[in-house]
Design a protein around this motif. Structure first.
Motif, PDB file in Angstrom:
ATOM      1  N   TYR A 134       0.848  -1.199   0.000  1.00  0.00           N
ATOM      2  CA  TYR A 134       0.000   0.000   0.000  1.00  0.00           C
ATOM      3  C   TYR A 134       0.881   1.246   0.000  1.00  0.00           C
ATOM      4  O   TYR A 134       2.083   1.179   0.263  1.00  0.00           O
ATOM      5  CB  TYR A 134      -0.982   0.011   1.181  1.00  0.00           C
ATOM      6  N   GLU A 135       0.275   2.373  -0.319  1.00  0.00           N
ATOM      7  CA  GLU A 135       0.999   3.642  -0.370  1.00  0.00           C
ATOM      8  C   GLU A 135       0.586   4.500   0.818  1.00  0.00           C
ATOM      9  O   GLU A 135      -0.532   5.003   0.857  1.00  0.00           O
ATOM     10  CB  GLU A 135       0.698   4.381  -1.673  1.00  0.00           C
ATOM     11  N   SER A 136       1.478   4.670   1.769  1.00  0.00           N
ATOM     12  CA  SER A 136       1.137   5.524   2.906  1.00  0.00           C
ATOM     13  C   SER A 136       1.159   6.990   2.494  1.00  0.00           C
ATOM     14  O   SER A 136       0.450   7.827   3.048  1.00  0.00           O
ATOM     15  CB  SER A 136       2.090   5.292   4.079  1.00  0.00           C
ATOM     16  N   ARG A 137       1.977   7.304   1.519  1.00  0.00           N
ATOM     17  CA  ARG A 137       1.999   8.588   0.815  1.00  0.00           C
ATOM     18  C   ARG A 137       2.121   8.236  -0.667  1.00  0.00           C
ATOM     19  O   ARG A 137       2.511   7.119  -0.998  1.00  0.00           O
ATOM     20  CB  ARG A 137       3.196   9.447   1.256  1.00  0.00           C
ATOM     21  N   PRO A 138       1.815   9.142  -1.563  1.00  0.00           N
ATOM     22  CA  PRO A 138       1.907   8.807  -2.985  1.00  0.00           C
ATOM     23  C   PRO A 138       3.286   8.250  -3.351  1.00  0.00           C
ATOM     24  O   PRO A 138       4.315   8.878  -3.090  1.00  0.00           O
ATOM     25  CB  PRO A 138       1.636  10.151  -3.675  1.00  0.00           C
ATOM     26  N   LYS A 139       3.296   7.045  -3.901  1.00  0.00           N
ATOM     27  CA  LYS A 139       4.508   6.352  -4.356  1.00  0.00           C
ATOM     28  C   LYS A 139       5.461   5.972  -3.217  1.00  0.00           C
ATOM     29  O   LYS A 139       6.582   5.540  -3.489  1.00  0.00           O
ATOM     30  CB  LYS A 139       5.266   7.188  -5.400  1.00  0.00           C
ATOM     31  N   PHE A 140       5.027   6.139  -1.977  1.00  0.00           N
ATOM     32  CA  PHE A 140       5.828   5.707  -0.826  1.00  0.00           C
ATOM     33  C   PHE A 140       5.236   4.375  -0.378  1.00  0.00           C
ATOM     34  O   PHE A 140       4.301   4.317   0.408  1.00  0.00           O
ATOM     35  CB  PHE A 140       5.745   6.749   0.290  1.00  0.00           C
ATOM     36  N   TYR A 141       5.785   3.295  -0.941  1.00  0.00           N
ATOM     37  CA  TYR A 141       5.187   1.974  -0.803  1.00  0.00           C
ATOM     38  C   TYR A 141       5.564   1.307   0.516  1.00  0.00           C
ATOM     39  O   TYR A 141       6.689   1.435   1.007  1.00  0.00           O
ATOM     40  CB  TYR A 141       5.625   1.076  -1.959  1.00  0.00           C
ATOM     41  N   VAL A 142       4.591   0.578   1.062  1.00  0.00           N
ATOM     42  CA  VAL A 142       4.792  -0.175   2.300  1.00  0.00           C
ATOM     43  C   VAL A 142       4.505  -1.641   2.012  1.00  0.00           C
ATOM     44  O   VAL A 142       3.420  -1.989   1.531  1.00  0.00           O
ATOM     45  CB  VAL A 142       3.867   0.324   3.424  1.00  0.00           C
ATOM     46  N   THR A 143       5.470  -2.496   2.278  1.00  0.00           N
ATOM     47  CA  THR A 143       5.258  -3.939   2.136  1.00  0.00           C
ATOM     48  C   THR A 143       4.679  -4.474   3.445  1.00  0.00           C
ATOM     49  O   THR A 143       5.120  -4.110   4.536  1.00  0.00           O
ATOM     50  CB  THR A 143       6.584  -4.645   1.824  1.00  0.00           C
ATOM     51  N   SER A 144       3.688  -5.354   3.321  1.00  0.00           N
ATOM     52  CA  SER A 144       2.988  -5.829   4.512  1.00  0.00           C
ATOM     53  C   SER A 144       2.364  -7.195   4.249  1.00  0.00           C
ATOM     54  O   SER A 144       2.270  -7.637   3.103  1.00  0.00           O
ATOM     55  CB  SER A 144       1.891  -4.835   4.911  1.00  0.00           C
ATOM     56  N   SER A 145       1.935  -7.834   5.329  1.00  0.00           N
ATOM     57  CA  SER A 145       1.278  -9.144   5.217  1.00  0.00           C
ATOM     58  C   SER A 145       0.132  -9.220   6.214  1.00  0.00           C
ATOM     59  O   SER A 145       0.279  -8.841   7.384  1.00  0.00           O
ATOM     60  CB  SER A 145       2.279 -10.274   5.498  1.00  0.00           C
ATOM     61  N   LEU A 146      -1.001  -9.727   5.722  1.00  0.00           N
ATOM     62  CA  LEU A 146      -2.178  -9.926   6.567  1.00  0.00           C
ATOM     63  C   LEU A 146      -2.339 -11.426   6.807  1.00  0.00           C
ATOM     64  O   LEU A 146      -2.542 -12.199   5.871  1.00  0.00           O
ATOM     65  CB  LEU A 146      -3.419  -9.350   5.893  1.00  0.00           C
ATOM     66  N   PHE A 147      -2.223 -11.837   8.069  1.00  0.00           N
ATOM     67  CA  PHE A 147      -2.346 -13.240   8.459  1.00  0.00           C
ATOM     68  C   PHE A 147      -3.774 -13.466   8.950  1.00  0.00           C
ATOM     69  O   PHE A 147      -4.199 -12.851   9.937  1.00  0.00           O
ATOM     70  CB  PHE A 147      -1.350 -13.578   9.574  1.00  0.00           C
ATOM     71  N   ILE A 148      -4.497 -14.341   8.267  1.00  0.00           N
ATOM     72  CA  ILE A 148      -5.921 -14.549   8.582  1.00  0.00           C
ATOM     73  C   ILE A 148      -6.141 -16.005   8.994  1.00  0.00           C
ATOM     74  O   ILE A 148      -5.898 -16.933   8.209  1.00  0.00           O
ATOM     75  CB  ILE A 148      -6.801 -14.215   7.360  1.00  0.00           C
ATOM     76  N   PRO A 149      -6.598 -16.247  10.211  1.00  0.00           N
ATOM     77  CA  PRO A 149      -6.814 -17.633  10.661  1.00  0.00           C
ATOM     78  C   PRO A 149      -8.017 -18.257   9.958  1.00  0.00           C
ATOM     79  O   PRO A 149      -8.968 -17.557   9.579  1.00  0.00           O
ATOM     80  CB  PRO A 149      -7.063 -17.483  12.156  1.00  0.00           C
ATOM     81  N   ASP A 150      -7.977 -19.566   9.785  1.00  0.00           N
ATOM     82  CA  ASP A 150      -9.134 -20.284   9.244  1.00  0.00           C
ATOM     83  C   ASP A 150     -10.236 -20.305  10.298  1.00  0.00           C
ATOM     84  O   ASP A 150     -10.003 -20.098  11.487  1.00  0.00           O
ATOM     85  CB  ASP A 150      -8.750 -21.724   8.891  1.00  0.00           C
ATOM     86  N   GLY A 151     -11.438 -20.590   9.830  1.00  0.00           N
ATOM     87  CA  GLY A 151     -12.542 -20.795  10.760  1.00  0.00           C
ATOM     88  C   GLY A 151     -13.301 -19.551  11.149  1.00  0.00           C
ATOM     89  O   GLY A 151     -14.171 -19.608  12.026  1.00  0.00           O
ATOM     90  N   LEU A 152     -12.977 -18.407  10.531  1.00  0.00           N
ATOM     91  CA  LEU A 152     -13.753 -17.209  10.847  1.00  0.00           C
ATOM     92  C   LEU A 152     -15.159 -17.370  10.279  1.00  0.00           C
ATOM     93  O   LEU A 152     -15.336 -17.765   9.124  1.00  0.00           O
ATOM     94  CB  LEU A 152     -13.094 -15.960  10.241  1.00  0.00           C
ATOM     95  N   LYS A 153     -16.140 -17.083  11.089  1.00  0.00           N
ATOM     96  CA  LYS A 153     -17.525 -17.229  10.649  1.00  0.00           C
ATOM     97  C   LYS A 153     -17.857 -16.176   9.604  1.00  0.00           C
ATOM     98  O   LYS A 153     -17.435 -15.032   9.701  1.00  0.00           O
ATOM     99  CB  LYS A 153     -18.470 -17.107  11.840  1.00  0.00           C
ATOM    100  N   ARG A 154     -18.613 -16.626   8.588  1.00  0.00           N
ATOM    101  CA  ARG A 154     -18.994 -15.718   7.510  1.00  0.00           C
ATOM    102  C   ARG A 154     -19.788 -14.541   8.075  1.00  0.00           C
ATOM    103  O   ARG A 154     -20.740 -14.724   8.835  1.00  0.00           O
ATOM    104  CB  ARG A 154     -19.822 -16.444   6.475  1.00  0.00           C
ATOM    105  N   GLY A 155     -19.344 -13.347   7.744  1.00  0.00           N
ATOM    106  CA  GLY A 155     -20.029 -12.141   8.204  1.00  0.00           C
ATOM    107  C   GLY A 155     -19.575 -11.665   9.567  1.00  0.00           C
ATOM    108  O   GLY A 155     -19.859 -10.530   9.952  1.00  0.00           O
ATOM    109  N   ALA A 156     -18.863 -12.534  10.292  1.00  0.00           N
ATOM    110  CA  ALA A 156     -18.401 -12.137  11.622  1.00  0.00           C
ATOM    111  C   ALA A 156     -17.119 -11.319  11.494  1.00  0.00           C
ATOM    112  O   ALA A 156     -16.354 -11.477  10.538  1.00  0.00           O
ATOM    113  CB  ALA A 156     -18.151 -13.368  12.485  1.00  0.00           C
ATOM    114  N   LYS A 157     -16.908 -10.463  12.464  1.00  0.00           N
ATOM    115  CA  LYS A 157     -15.714  -9.625  12.466  1.00  0.00           C
ATOM    116  C   LYS A 157     -14.769 -10.089  13.570  1.00  0.00           C
ATOM    117  O   LYS A 157     -15.203 -10.418  14.673  1.00  0.00           O
ATOM    118  CB  LYS A 157     -16.077  -8.148  12.661  1.00  0.00           C
TER     119      LYS A 157
END
Length: 731
Positions: free
Chosen positions: A127-150
């Motif tokens: 993502y770009e925190s500022r224009p063209k200032f890129y941030v590398t990142s990773s979103l770790f999502i566990p299995d088993g999250l209920k559909r629609g639940a947060k």
């Protein structure tokens, strides 16, 4: 017999080489002995045995005064209303110090790769925190999250690991949180992981300037009035912005943690972003007093300009967000003082009690060094499980780490080779260009600009007029054939003293020379050297060890890291080293004129000391002639050069480019006689077009003031040719 046979068989050129080497070593040893004979303090004054630490001690002592004053204010807070007023002050002050932040621009977030694992998946995101200032990142999502639940999310801030959140220690924490049902979002800080800003494409590793990438560009950022911290904090704020675009995230259950440098980031970001509900900084929070007494100021992002002078201490990062949940994770033998952590805990506990929420704050400690431990990790898991409403076992489990290929976000493993990303340097350079344009516009008004420059330079550099004249202390005298060398010291701005040599000719001309050299008072003080040339011309010469040099410097221990340690200490209290040194020049000037029957004082400085003399001469018209040998052309040239010379760091003034630059100070000297020899830019170049630009500022002022004949700008010269130019300068 054997010895004779050996000698007869030796190669004679080799023998000559050995004898020459021995002679050289003897000469070097004798030269060193001769240099030491002019020491004023070393080995002679037990009271000043800690003189090499004078600069750091002086700067930290000023911090202690501000911090003591703050502690007195905190002690008077008793009611919840008192504490809320303090929180208001802290929040407003932190926002002012950390900012200004830019407007929020589109994140343009892209999921560039998805990795499916047993029990979770990983989405790699840029993502770009500022224009063209890129941030590398990773979103770790566990299995088993209920559909629609947060689900609750924990943002993980990386400490000083070259690989960012990919290190074994950080992955272990991240994957344990994922196993416990948390979504985890980890992002690379600038200068780490896949965001190396000084990456060598051939090796794929950082050039590792000044040990840490952060401080090299961070020092440049201070000059424009920005900071490394503001860039890193903004990355974290935009990380929250991104998470709030995800349907899986519960906006009411956002946590943040990180260890070491990640502890710094999490403490800062959570202090000013109210969307972070629970925070657990690890291996960071202590107090500024204990930090200064132990490890000293750390990397650029851990030093906020004037933060101590403004009345802020490290506990305030947690005080500002009370009564939201906070956990301090500490170790008993950390590089960050455990005593300071305990003192912070005692202070922060008071505000949580005032809010009647004592259960929302605690500290956990394990007995080890600066490290992650099972006990501390399990305390952190339990903290987030409780306060982000995600109950379960807090047991620290074994995990299978992702491979290097699986955890890599970009195609090449570095943004610098995958995308044309902005860097802290390039963003700050743009700010510098904007400030330079404003300065140039102001320079067009030669009536109003110079007075504004002097006022701003005094304020921004932290210059202080000497309060009273000091009585010099004579410590020794050397009689030469036609002059005498006297050794003195006087009290400086603080508790330290300034050693100096006073060289008096047999036939004085009632003129004096203040001689400043980055190697100290003895650099050119011996027979046949530069100072003697002036003495033989009838000048009384005063050559001091300026604070941070010679006997009141750290000598061979001086390094880029030491430069930064001292300079960062000055930024905490809204001072600069060059400003303090300029004040001491004024003290020496008064002493020189008081007892030596002097009608006129000249000033001559070499290299790093030229910025000191420039400030001092601009503030003191009693210095009637100025000579600058190999001066730094401008602060602008530091900001504009990706690679600058660290030896200039003590010359930097935070925020200077908002109001003035070194050429403006030189221009303010008109119509006094000024000689500039071998001007160089921040990278050490003498033929760079920027040097000509800086010289033009000076030439224009002298031309407009009809003082062209009093300005001499000379290209780089050898030491042998300098006397010819000195001859013209003193006439």
């Amino acid at each position: 017999m054997k010895r004779k046979r050996f000698l007869s068989q030796c190669n004679m050129p080799f023998l000559f080489m050995v004898l020459a080497l021995l002679a050289y070593r003897t000469a070097v040893a004798q030269h060193k002995l001769n240099k030491n004979q002019y020491d004023v303090l070393t080995g002679k004054w037990l009271h000043f045995s800690d003189a090499p630490n004078s600069l750091y001690q002086h700067l930290s002592a000023q911090s202690y005064e501000y911090l003591t004053e703050r502690s007195g204010k905190i002690a008077t807070l008793t009611t919840l209303a008192d504490w809320k007023e303090w929180q208001r002050f802290v929040r407003e002050t932190l926002l002012d110090i950390m900012g200004p932040f830019p407007e929020k621009t589109p994140l343009n977030a892209k999921i560039v790769k998805v990795i499916e694992k047993d029990g979770y998946k990983v989405e790699h995101i840029v993502y770009e925190s500022r224009p063209k200032f890129y941030v590398t990142s990773s979103l770790f999502i566990p299995d088993g999250l209920k559909r629609g639940a947060k689900a609750p999310v924990v943002i993980y801030c990386s400490g000083h690991s070259a690989t960012g959140y990919r290190s074994e220690t950080y992955q272990h924490v991240i994957l344990n949180l994922v196993k416990k049902g948390f979504i985890v979002f980890a992002f690379d800080p600038v200068g780490q992981g896949e965001r190396l800003e000084y990456n060598d494409p051939k090796t794929g590793k950082s050039i590792a300037l000044l040990t840490e990438e952060h401080s090299y560009s961070g020092a440049q950022a201070f000059i424009t009035g920005a900071s490394q911290a503001s860039y890193m904090i903004w990355d974290g704020i935009r990380a929250v912005d991104y998470l709030l675009t995800r349907k899986e995230i519960d906006s009411e259950r956002i946590g943040m943690t990180g260890r070491s440098g990640g502890g710094t980031q999490s403490a800062y970001i959570a202090a000013i972003d109210p969307r972070i509900y629970a925070v657990a900084p690890e291996n960071y929070l202590t107090t500024f007093t204990r930090l200064l007494q132990t490890k000293g100021p750390q990397d650029a992002e851990q030093n906020l300009f004037n933060v101590v002078q403004r009345g802020i201490d490290q506990p305030d990062f947690l005080l500002a967000r009370a009564p939201k949940p906070a956990l301090m994770i500490t170790t008993s033998r950390d590089i960050f003082s455990i005593q300071g952590s305990k003192e912070s805990t005692k202070e922060v506990s008071r505000i949580y009690k005032a809010y009647d929420k004592p259960e929302n704050f605690s500290m956990v400690t394990d007995d080890t060094v600066h490290a992650s431990t099972r006990k501390n990790r399990e305390a952190m898991y339990a903290f987030f499980q409780k306060h982000l409403n995600n109950p379960g076992s807090a047991k620290d489990e074994e995990v299978i780490l992702l491979s290097d290929e699986e955890i890599q976000v970009t195609k090449t493993g570095q943004l610098s080779t995958s995308l044309e990303s902005e860097t802290v340097f390039s963003l700050n350079r743009t700010i510098g260009e904007q400030l330079e344009a404003k300065l140039q516009s102001s320079r067009n008004n030669l009536g109003a600009h110079p007075p504004k420059v002097l006022d701003a330079a005094k304020k921004l550099s932290g210059y202080r007029e000497p309060a009273e004249e000091q009585e010099p202390v004579l410590t020794g005298r050397f009689q030469k054939a036609d002059y005498v060398v006297e050794q003195y010291f006087i009290k400086g701005e603080g508790a330290y003293v300034i050693p100096y040599l006073l060289m008096k000719p047999a036939h004085p001309n009632r003129k004096a020379l203040l001689y400043l050299h980055p190697s100290g008072k003895s650099a050119e003080a011996f027979p046949g050297e530069e100072i003697e040339w002036f003495v033989r011309k009838g000048f009384t010469v005063l050559a001091p060890d300026m604070l941070g040099t010679g006997e009141i410097g750290q000598g061979s221990a001086q390094s880029p890291r030491t430069y930064l340690l001292n300079w960062f200490a000055s930024t905490l209290i809204a001072r600069s080293i060059v400003g303090v040194q300029a004040g001491d020049v004024a003290r020496l000037l008064a002493v020189l004129k008081e007892d030596n029957d002097i009608d006129e004082v000249y000033g001559l400085a070499h290299k790093e000391m030229t910025s000191v003399l420039l400030h001092a001469a601009a503030f003191n018209k009693e210095i009637t002639r100025i000579a600058l040998i190999e001066p730094l052309s401008s602060y602008r040239s530091i900001v504009m050069n990706r690679f600058y010379q660290p030896r200039f760091i003590h010359s930097f003034v935070p925020g200077a480019l908002k109001a003035y630059d070194l050429p403006d100070l030189a221009a303010s000297l008109a119509p006094r006689k000024l000689m500039v020899v071998g001007m160089i830019d921040g990278a050490g170049n003498s033929n760079f077009s920027g040097v000509e630009t800086d010289q033009l500022v000076i030439r224009t002022a002298y031309t407009e003031g009809k003082a062209e004949d009093n300005l001499v700008i000379i290209p780089q010269q050898s030491a042998e040719t300098l006397p010819d130019f000195y001859e013209a300068w003193i006439k």
